[in-house]
Design an enzyme around this catalytic site. Structure first.
Site, short mmCIF file in Angstrom:
data_model
loop_
_atom_site.label_atom_id
_atom_site.label_comp_id
_atom_site.label_asym_id
_atom_site.label_seq_id
_atom_site.Cartn_x
_atom_site.Cartn_y
_atom_site.Cartn_z
N ARG A 69 9.26 -45.93 118.90
CA ARG A 69 9.08 -44.46 118.96
C ARG A 69 10.06 -43.85 119.96
O ARG A 69 10.62 -42.77 119.74
CB ARG A 69 7.64 -44.14 119.35
N GLN A 100 -0.65 -32.38 122.72
CA GLN A 100 -1.16 -33.75 122.55
C GLN A 100 0.03 -34.70 122.39
O GLN A 100 -0.14 -35.91 122.37
CB GLN A 100 -2.03 -33.85 121.30
N HIS A 118 -1.93 -36.01 126.68
CA HIS A 118 -1.97 -37.44 126.36
C HIS A 118 -0.82 -38.19 127.00
O HIS A 118 -0.48 -39.28 126.56
CB HIS A 118 -1.94 -37.63 124.83
N CYS A 147 6.27 -56.33 135.07
CA CYS A 147 6.60 -55.51 136.25
C CYS A 147 7.69 -56.20 137.07
O CYS A 147 7.61 -57.41 137.34
CB CYS A 147 5.34 -55.35 137.11
N CYS A 150 5.74 -57.10 140.65
CA CYS A 150 4.67 -58.10 140.85
C CYS A 150 4.47 -59.00 139.65
O CYS A 150 3.58 -59.85 139.64
CB CYS A 150 3.35 -57.38 141.17
N GLY A 187 0.09 -27.49 114.29
CA GLY A 187 0.49 -28.84 113.91
C GLY A 187 -0.42 -29.92 114.40
O GLY A 187 0.01 -31.00 114.80
N THR A 188 -1.74 -29.65 114.37
CA THR A 188 -2.67 -30.72 114.76
C THR A 188 -3.76 -30.87 113.71
O THR A 188 -4.25 -29.91 113.14
CB THR A 188 -3.30 -30.48 116.15
N ALA A 231 5.64 -25.25 111.06
CA ALA A 231 5.81 -24.54 112.33
C ALA A 231 7.23 -23.99 112.48
O ALA A 231 7.43 -22.88 112.99
CB ALA A 231 5.48 -25.47 113.49
C1 BV8 Z 1 -11.76 -39.64 125.68
C2 BV8 Z 1 -1.43 -40.90 122.98
C3 BV8 Z 1 -13.48 -39.72 127.28
C4 BV8 Z 1 -0.99 -42.25 122.63
C5 BV8 Z 1 -3.34 -40.26 121.58
C6 BV8 Z 1 -15.30 -44.04 120.06
C7 BV8 Z 1 -14.88 -44.79 121.15
C8 BV8 Z 1 -14.09 -44.23 122.16
C9 BV8 Z 1 -13.68 -42.90 122.07
C10 BV8 Z 1 -14.09 -42.19 120.97
C11 BV8 Z 1 -14.90 -42.72 119.97
N1 BV8 Z 1 -15.11 -41.76 119.04
C12 BV8 Z 1 -14.47 -40.63 119.41
C13 BV8 Z 1 -13.88 -40.89 120.58
C14 BV8 Z 1 -13.08 -39.99 121.34
C15 BV8 Z 1 -11.63 -40.30 120.98
C16 BV8 Z 1 -11.34 -39.63 119.65
O1 BV8 Z 1 -11.23 -38.42 119.59
N2 BV8 Z 1 -11.21 -40.43 118.56
C17 BV8 Z 1 -10.95 -39.82 117.27
C18 BV8 Z 1 -9.94 -40.65 116.50
C19 BV8 Z 1 -12.28 -39.70 116.54
N3 BV8 Z 1 -10.86 -39.69 122.03
C20 BV8 Z 1 -10.54 -40.43 123.10
O2 BV8 Z 1 -10.75 -41.62 123.22
C21 BV8 Z 1 -9.86 -39.61 124.20
N4 BV8 Z 1 -10.47 -39.93 125.47
O3 BV8 Z 1 -12.50 -39.23 124.83
O4 BV8 Z 1 -12.12 -39.88 126.99
C22 BV8 Z 1 -14.06 -41.08 127.05
C23 BV8 Z 1 -13.71 -42.09 127.93
C24 BV8 Z 1 -14.28 -43.35 127.74
C25 BV8 Z 1 -15.15 -43.59 126.65
C26 BV8 Z 1 -15.44 -42.55 125.73
C27 BV8 Z 1 -14.89 -41.30 125.92
C28 BV8 Z 1 -8.39 -39.99 124.30
C29 BV8 Z 1 -7.69 -39.54 123.03
C30 BV8 Z 1 -6.17 -39.69 123.23
C31 BV8 Z 1 -5.63 -40.74 122.29
N5 BV8 Z 1 -4.17 -40.79 122.44
N6 BV8 Z 1 -2.02 -40.27 121.80
C32 BV8 Z 1 0.18 -42.22 121.67
O5 BV8 Z 1 0.65 -41.12 121.31
O6 BV8 Z 1 0.59 -43.31 121.28
S1 BV8 Z 1 -3.95 -39.48 120.22
C33 BV8 Z 1 -2.75 -39.17 119.06
O7 BV8 Z 1 -3.41 -38.33 118.10
C34 BV8 Z 1 -1.56 -38.32 119.51
O8 BV8 Z 1 -1.65 -37.82 120.84
C35 BV8 Z 1 -1.62 -37.14 118.55
O9 BV8 Z 1 -1.03 -36.03 119.02
C36 BV8 Z 1 -3.08 -37.01 118.46
C37 BV8 Z 1 -3.67 -36.08 117.49
O10 BV8 Z 1 -3.01 -36.22 116.28
P1 BV8 Z 1 -2.18 -34.91 115.83
O11 BV8 Z 1 -1.28 -34.53 116.95
O12 BV8 Z 1 -3.12 -33.88 115.33
O13 BV8 Z 1 -1.26 -35.49 114.71
P2 BV8 Z 1 -1.71 -35.86 113.23
O14 BV8 Z 1 -0.64 -36.71 112.63
O15 BV8 Z 1 -3.13 -36.33 113.24
O16 BV8 Z 1 -1.72 -34.45 112.47
C38 BV8 Z 1 -0.50 -33.78 112.27
C39 BV8 Z 1 -0.86 -32.41 111.72
O17 BV8 Z 1 0.34 -31.64 111.62
C40 BV8 Z 1 -1.47 -32.46 110.35
O18 BV8 Z 1 -2.59 -31.58 110.29
C41 BV8 Z 1 -0.35 -31.95 109.43
O19 BV8 Z 1 -0.86 -31.21 108.32
C42 BV8 Z 1 0.39 -31.05 110.35
N7 BV8 Z 1 1.82 -30.88 110.04
C43 BV8 Z 1 2.66 -31.74 109.40
N8 BV8 Z 1 3.90 -31.20 109.36
C44 BV8 Z 1 3.84 -30.00 110.00
C45 BV8 Z 1 2.52 -29.79 110.44
N9 BV8 Z 1 2.14 -28.69 111.11
C46 BV8 Z 1 3.08 -27.76 111.34
N10 BV8 Z 1 4.36 -27.88 110.96
C47 BV8 Z 1 4.77 -28.98 110.29
N11 BV8 Z 1 6.06 -29.09 109.89
ZN ZN Z 2 3.36 -54.54 139.36
#
Ligand code: BV8
Ligand code: ZN
Length: 251
Positions: A69, A100, A118, A147, A150, A187-188, A231
């Site tokens: 990436r 995000q 994120h 690292c 370490c 775009g989310t 967008a």
């Molecule tokens: C949290 C970084 C508290 C890494 C990312 C069970 C167990 C544990 C947690 C959970 C669980 N169930 C639910 C949760 C909470 C979980 C969650 O939400 N899960 C989801 C899948 C159900 N969330 C978490 O774990 C968060 N932390 O809750 O902490 C906690 C702590 C401990 C225990 C419990 C809770 C942390 C979430 C962060 C994850 N990290 N990214 C990396 O990037 O590698 S998430 C990842 O998805 C990216 O950041 C991304 O941005 C994000 C969201 O996706 P989108 O950005 O929306 O992208 P996507 O492809 O999905 O959609 C694109 C959209 O754009 C579409 O709608 C499309 O139509 C549109 N599009 C396309 N082209 C265009 C366009 N729009 C405009 N113009 C265009 N041209």
């Molecule tokens: Zn280290």
């Protein structure tokens, strides 16, 4: 692009604007989205790649995915969507971008108030001693990122599933969403929490909520206005409309 009267009125009167962006705003730069047709995760589940346990199970695979990436990011530029948010910031000083995305493209485009909920893929740190590592300074042993200080495992500074969001960024993003009188959700897919709750926070606090997405999403029901398009086309049209209705001779 037809801008509905409700939105024209909001563009004429708004003073506090916030934008939540997801992978879709970077799609036109050539950065693959997560869940779309060419989604990054089509062949592998998110939990395998973007979680601590997935990383510990196979650090080399996860590191390779982030390296892939990063390589893509070396070749891309911010697009008209990112630039339109910079133009909007000139029309609505103090505009907040809550992203995000971990690609750093909003900052590269020139947005000055960006909260990276994120994290950022260009930053890495040691899981053992916390030593920061630029991506190019990580020693690989059998593909495992080590690292230099370490010998611990180095990880990208992004928020994985199950991990807490950076506190400062989250607090500021909730505050900006509550204060907004115009909230753009761009775009989310609205699937990842707690980021996906911000449009609802804004709506409940009285903001006009606008969704910019070629497709429907779970956020569509919360939006007062949905602009169905990419967008890179919709946001410049929004800027034009804003210029037409804002009085002061702004940018
Ligand atoms: C949290 C970084 C508290 C890494 C990312 C069970 C167990 C544990 C947690 C959970 C669980 N169930 C639910 C949760 C909470 C979980 C969650 O939400 N899960 C989801 C899948 C159900 N969330 C978490 O774990 C968060 N932390 O809750 O902490 C906690 C702590 C401990 C225990 C419990 C809770 C942390 C979430 C962060 C994850 N990290 N990214 C990396 O990037 O590698 S998430 C990842 O998805 C990216 O950041 C991304 O941005 C994000 C969201 O996706 P989108 O950005 O929306 O992208 P996507 O492809 O999905 O959609 C694109 C959209 O754009 C579409 O709608 C499309 O139509 C549109 N599009 C396309 N082209 C265009 C366009 N729009 C405009 N113009 C265009 N041209
Ligand atoms: Zn280290």
């Amino acid at each position: 692009m037809i801008i509905p009267p409700l939105l024209l009125k909001s563009l004429a009167t708004a003073t506090r604007v916030a934008a939540l962006t997801g992978a879709g705003i970077s799609a036109e730069s050539g950065v693959p989205t997560f869940r779309g047709a060419n989604g990054l995760w089509k062949e592998m589940r998110a939990e395998e790649l973007a979680s601590m346990e997935g990383f510990l199970k196979n650090p080399a695979l996860v590191w390779e995915w982030y390296a892939h990436r990063r390589a893509i990011l070396q070749t891309v530029q911010p697009n008209a969507g990112h630039r339109a948010l910079v133009d909007l910031e000139r029309l609505y000083p103090g505009l907040v971008v809550i992203t995000q995305n971990v690609d750093g493209l909003h900052r590269r485009a020139g947005s000055s108030r960006v909260y990276e909920l994120h994290g950022n893929i260009e930053r890495n740190s040691c899981t053992a001693c916390g030593e920061p590592h630029p991506s190019t300074a990580v020693a690989l042993r059998d593909g495992r990122p080590m690292c230099t200080r370490c010998g611990g495992l180095v990880r990208p500074d992004v928020v994985w599933f199950g991990e807490l969001l950076p506190e400062e960024e989250w607090e500021e993003s909730v505050r900006a969403s509550r204060a907004a009188d115009l909230f753009l959700s761009i775009g989310t897919s609205g699937l990842v929490f707690p980021a996906a709750s911000l449009p609802l926070v804004a709506r409940d606090a009285g903001a006009v909520v606008v969704e910019v997405n070629p497709e429907e999403s779970p956020l569509t029901v919360a939006a007062d206005v949905s602009l169905r398009g990419p967008a890179g086309e919709v946001l410049p049209a929004l800027v034009e409309a804003a210029r037409g209705v804002t009085r002061s001779p702004r940018a």
